[in-house]
Design an enzyme around this catalytic site. Structure first.
Site, PDB file in Angstrom:
ATOM      1  N   VAL A  65       0.840  -1.307  -0.123  1.00  0.00           N
ATOM      2  CA  VAL A  65       0.027   0.122  -0.039  1.00  0.00           C
ATOM      3  C   VAL A  65       0.859   1.483   0.023  1.00  0.00           C
ATOM      4  CG1 VAL A  65      -2.074  -1.240   0.932  1.00  0.00           C
ATOM      5  CG2 VAL A  65      -0.386   0.099   2.570  1.00  0.00           C
ATOM      6  N   ASN A  91      -7.281  -1.688   5.724  1.00  0.00           N
ATOM      7  CA  ASN A  91      -7.062  -2.366   7.144  1.00  0.00           C
ATOM      8  C   ASN A  91      -5.271  -2.663   7.068  1.00  0.00           C
ATOM      9  OD1 ASN A  91      -7.202  -5.054   8.989  1.00  0.00           O
ATOM     10  ND2 ASN A  91      -5.930  -5.654   7.640  1.00  0.00           N
ATOM     11  N   TYR A 156       2.438   5.418  16.672  1.00  0.00           N
ATOM     12  CA  TYR A 156       1.443   4.690  16.310  1.00  0.00           C
ATOM     13  C   TYR A 156      -0.112   5.403  16.511  1.00  0.00           C
ATOM     14  CZ  TYR A 156      -1.736   0.745  15.934  1.00  0.00           C
ATOM     15  OH  TYR A 156      -2.947  -0.004  15.737  1.00  0.00           O
ATOM     16  N   ALA A 158      -0.679   8.577  17.009  1.00  0.00           N
ATOM     17  CA  ALA A 158      -0.918   9.699  15.900  1.00  0.00           C
ATOM     18  C   ALA A 158      -1.245   9.469  14.779  1.00  0.00           C
ATOM     19  CB  ALA A 158       0.513  10.512  16.036  1.00  0.00           C
ATOM     20  N   LYS A 160      -2.940   6.734  14.203  1.00  0.00           N
ATOM     21  CA  LYS A 160      -4.311   6.057  14.004  1.00  0.00           C
ATOM     22  C   LYS A 160      -5.614   7.384  14.444  1.00  0.00           C
ATOM     23  CE  LYS A 160      -3.749   2.238  12.857  1.00  0.00           C
ATOM     24  NZ  LYS A 160      -4.375   1.437  11.685  1.00  0.00           N
ATOM     25  N   ILE A 189      -7.015  -6.809  20.352  1.00  0.00           N
ATOM     26  CA  ILE A 189      -7.655  -7.831  19.514  1.00  0.00           C
ATOM     27  C   ILE A 189      -6.460  -9.027  19.442  1.00  0.00           C
ATOM     28  CG2 ILE A 189      -8.724  -8.453  17.360  1.00  0.00           C
ATOM     29  CD1 ILE A 189     -10.315  -6.500  18.989  1.00  0.00           C
TER      30      ILE A 189
HETATM   31  N1  LIG Z   1      -4.718  -6.180  16.889  1.00  0.00           N
HETATM   32  C1  LIG Z   1      -5.194  -4.880  17.543  1.00  0.00           C
HETATM   33  O1  LIG Z   1      -5.416  -5.088  18.857  1.00  0.00           O
HETATM   34  C2  LIG Z   1      -5.774  -3.710  16.816  1.00  0.00           C
HETATM   35  C3  LIG Z   1      -6.075  -2.685  17.546  1.00  0.00           C
HETATM   36  C4  LIG Z   1      -6.323  -1.647  17.018  1.00  0.00           C
HETATM   37  C5  LIG Z   1      -6.140  -1.318  15.564  1.00  0.00           C
HETATM   38  N2  LIG Z   1      -5.737  -2.366  14.913  1.00  0.00           N
HETATM   39  C6  LIG Z   1      -5.426  -1.897  13.507  1.00  0.00           C
HETATM   40  O2  LIG Z   1      -6.171  -3.041  12.818  1.00  0.00           O
HETATM   41  C7  LIG Z   1      -5.636  -3.378  11.378  1.00  0.00           C
HETATM   42  C8  LIG Z   1      -5.286  -4.777  11.322  1.00  0.00           C
HETATM   43  O3  LIG Z   1      -4.277  -5.242  12.454  1.00  0.00           O
HETATM   44  P1  LIG Z   1      -4.023  -6.563  12.758  1.00  0.00           P
HETATM   45  O4  LIG Z   1      -3.910  -6.517  14.302  1.00  0.00           O
HETATM   46  O5  LIG Z   1      -4.748  -7.685  12.034  1.00  0.00           O
HETATM   47  O6  LIG Z   1      -2.446  -6.669  12.483  1.00  0.00           O
HETATM   48  P2  LIG Z   1      -1.535  -7.689  11.757  1.00  0.00           P
HETATM   49  O7  LIG Z   1      -1.911  -9.051  12.357  1.00  0.00           O
HETATM   50  O8  LIG Z   1      -0.182  -7.571  12.085  1.00  0.00           O
HETATM   51  O9  LIG Z   1      -1.692  -7.627  10.103  1.00  0.00           O
HETATM   52  C9  LIG Z   1      -1.620  -6.665   9.710  1.00  0.00           C
HETATM   53  C10 LIG Z   1      -1.879  -6.801   8.024  1.00  0.00           C
HETATM   54  O10 LIG Z   1      -1.350  -5.568   7.461  1.00  0.00           O
HETATM   55  C11 LIG Z   1      -0.574  -5.970   6.138  1.00  0.00           C
HETATM   56  N3  LIG Z   1       0.230  -4.915   5.874  1.00  0.00           N
HETATM   57  C12 LIG Z   1       1.219  -4.242   6.690  1.00  0.00           C
HETATM   58  N4  LIG Z   1       1.976  -3.169   5.755  1.00  0.00           N
HETATM   59  C13 LIG Z   1       1.450  -3.453   4.670  1.00  0.00           C
HETATM   60  C14 LIG Z   1       1.737  -2.690   3.478  1.00  0.00           C
HETATM   61  N5  LIG Z   1       2.493  -1.907   3.269  1.00  0.00           N
HETATM   62  N6  LIG Z   1       1.059  -3.129   2.362  1.00  0.00           N
HETATM   63  C15 LIG Z   1       0.279  -4.241   2.506  1.00  0.00           C
HETATM   64  N7  LIG Z   1      -0.358  -4.880   3.595  1.00  0.00           N
HETATM   65  C16 LIG Z   1       0.528  -4.419   4.618  1.00  0.00           C
HETATM   66  C17 LIG Z   1       0.463  -7.063   6.999  1.00  0.00           C
HETATM   67  O11 LIG Z   1       0.939  -7.839   5.804  1.00  0.00           O
HETATM   68  P3  LIG Z   1       2.292  -8.610   6.148  1.00  0.00           P
HETATM   69  O12 LIG Z   1       1.910  -9.955   6.518  1.00  0.00           O
HETATM   70  O13 LIG Z   1       3.006  -8.618   4.757  1.00  0.00           O
HETATM   71  O14 LIG Z   1       3.104  -8.119   7.077  1.00  0.00           O
HETATM   72  C18 LIG Z   1      -0.777  -8.016   7.508  1.00  0.00           C
HETATM   73  O15 LIG Z   1      -1.507  -8.506   6.584  1.00  0.00           O
HETATM   74  C19 LIG Z   1      -4.345  -2.475  11.612  1.00  0.00           C
HETATM   75  O16 LIG Z   1      -4.507  -1.388  10.598  1.00  0.00           O
HETATM   76  C20 LIG Z   1      -4.095  -2.174  12.997  1.00  0.00           C
HETATM   77  O17 LIG Z   1      -3.413  -0.883  13.180  1.00  0.00           O
HETATM   78  C21 LIG Z   1      -5.304  -3.433  15.437  1.00  0.00           C
END
Ligand SMILES: NC(=O)c1ccc[n+]([C@@H]2O[C@H](COP(=O)([O-])OP(=O)(O)OC[C@H]3O[C@@H](n4cnc5c(N)ncnc54)[C@H](OP(=O)(O)O)[C@@H]3O)[C@@H](O)[C@H]2O)c1
Length: 248
Positions: A65, A91, A156, A158, A160, A189
């Site tokens: 992205v 996402n 991070y 900032a 979000k 999560i």
């Molecule tokens: N988990 C939580 O507690 C939580 C809380 C609040 C917000 N969020 C937000 O929810 C979203 C998903 O989080 P998650 O917990 O599922 O995280 P995760 O398990 O780390 O997964 C993140 C995903 O984003 C992909 N990604 C990262 N950089 C990318 C790029 N430059 N281009 C394309 N794909 C990319 C990763 O791909 P790779 O496999 O290639 O790394 C992975 O598929 C994020 O935006 C995160 O900030 C999560």
């Protein structure tokens, strides 16, 4: 009848966690899903399996992205193949923590490139297609820490916070074109991202979740599904917390 029957949806960062759960949920509800990942071939098996099980099309789109040209090509490909784009789920995101005084310019740049500039770019690309069809739903992944702040997460949080405000601005600008823009703000999560903080910190956080447990990626995907579907057709500019009563 599925909630997303025939809707063309693009989900970024779908290789694992919330993104992967959202791809599965959307396919179950009849969507034509374009699942993005940056590692070539990582989604091939999942796409095949979901397409067969749910009698729909789930296709992998491999791009980063942060890469504006590759992102543009991906949206053009979707439009060429389907003639439309109904839903974008922004996402993809990264989280890296550092205390104030220890934050390098490179770290700031890295997190902003994905979490802010990547999202802004995808909103611009998708909304061009959606404007043409006068319809669309964009869902951004914000975070509880982007609204409340959290020690160690200056950068991070900032990024979000930026996602939350860009959701509000985009919703105001795009509502006249029939495009809704909302965000979900997950708490803690159970994904690789959250687990990366380590067991000690996870224990501390658990004590601050009123429901007494972490959320699952599927519980976030269900809210994303609601915002993508016509069940939320009169909702725009909202940031919906999915946090089990978490306090940060
Ligand atoms: N988990 C939580 O507690 C939580 C809380 C609040 C917000 N969020 C937000 O929810 C979203 C998903 O989080 P998650 O917990 O599922 O995280 P995760 O398990 O780390 O997964 C993140 C995903 O984003 C992909 N990604 C990262 N950089 C990318 C790029 N430059 N281009 C394309 N794909 C990319 C990763 O791909 P790779 O496999 O290639 O790394 C992975 O598929 C994020 O935006 C995160 O900030 C999560």
């Amino acid at each position: 009848m599925g909630l997303l029957d025939g809707k063309v949806c693009l989900i970024t960062g779908a290789s694992r966690g919330i993104g992967a759960a959202t791809v599965k949920r959307f396919a179950e509800e009849g969507a034509i899903v374009y699942a993005n990942a940056r590692t070539p071939n990582i989604l091939d098996d999942l796409c095949l399996e979901l397409s067969e099980t749910h009698n729909t099309t789930v296709k992998a789109l491999y791009f980063d992205v942060r890469d504006e040209i590759a992102s543009k090509k991906a949206v053009i490909q979707i439009r060429k193949e389907t003639g439309k784009l109904d839903v974008l789920v922004n996402n993809a995101g990264i989280m890296k923590d550092a205390l104030i005084g220890m934050i390098s310019r490179d770290l700031m740049q890295e997190i902003y490139d994905t979490n802010v500039f990547g999202v802004m770019n995808m909103i611009q690309l998708a909304s061009k297609v959606m404007m043409f069809q006068k319809n669309g739903s964009i869902i951004n992944l914000a975070s509880i820490v982007g609204l409340e702040g959290n020690p160690g997460q200056l950068v991070y949080s900032a990024t979000k916070g930026a996602v939350a405000t860009m959701t509000k601005t985009a919703s105001k600008e795009l509502a006249p074109q029939g495009i809704r823009v909302n965000a979900v703000a997950p708490g803690m999560i159970d994904t690789d991202m959250f687990r990366s903080i380590g067991d000690e910190k996870i224990k501390e956080h658990l004590a601050n979740i009123r429901m007494g447990r972490l959320g699952t990626p599927e519980e976030v995907a269900d809210v994303i599904l609601f915002l993508a579907s016509d069940l939320s057709r009169y909702i725009t500019g909202e940031i919906i917390g999915v946090n089990g009563g978490a306090m940060v």
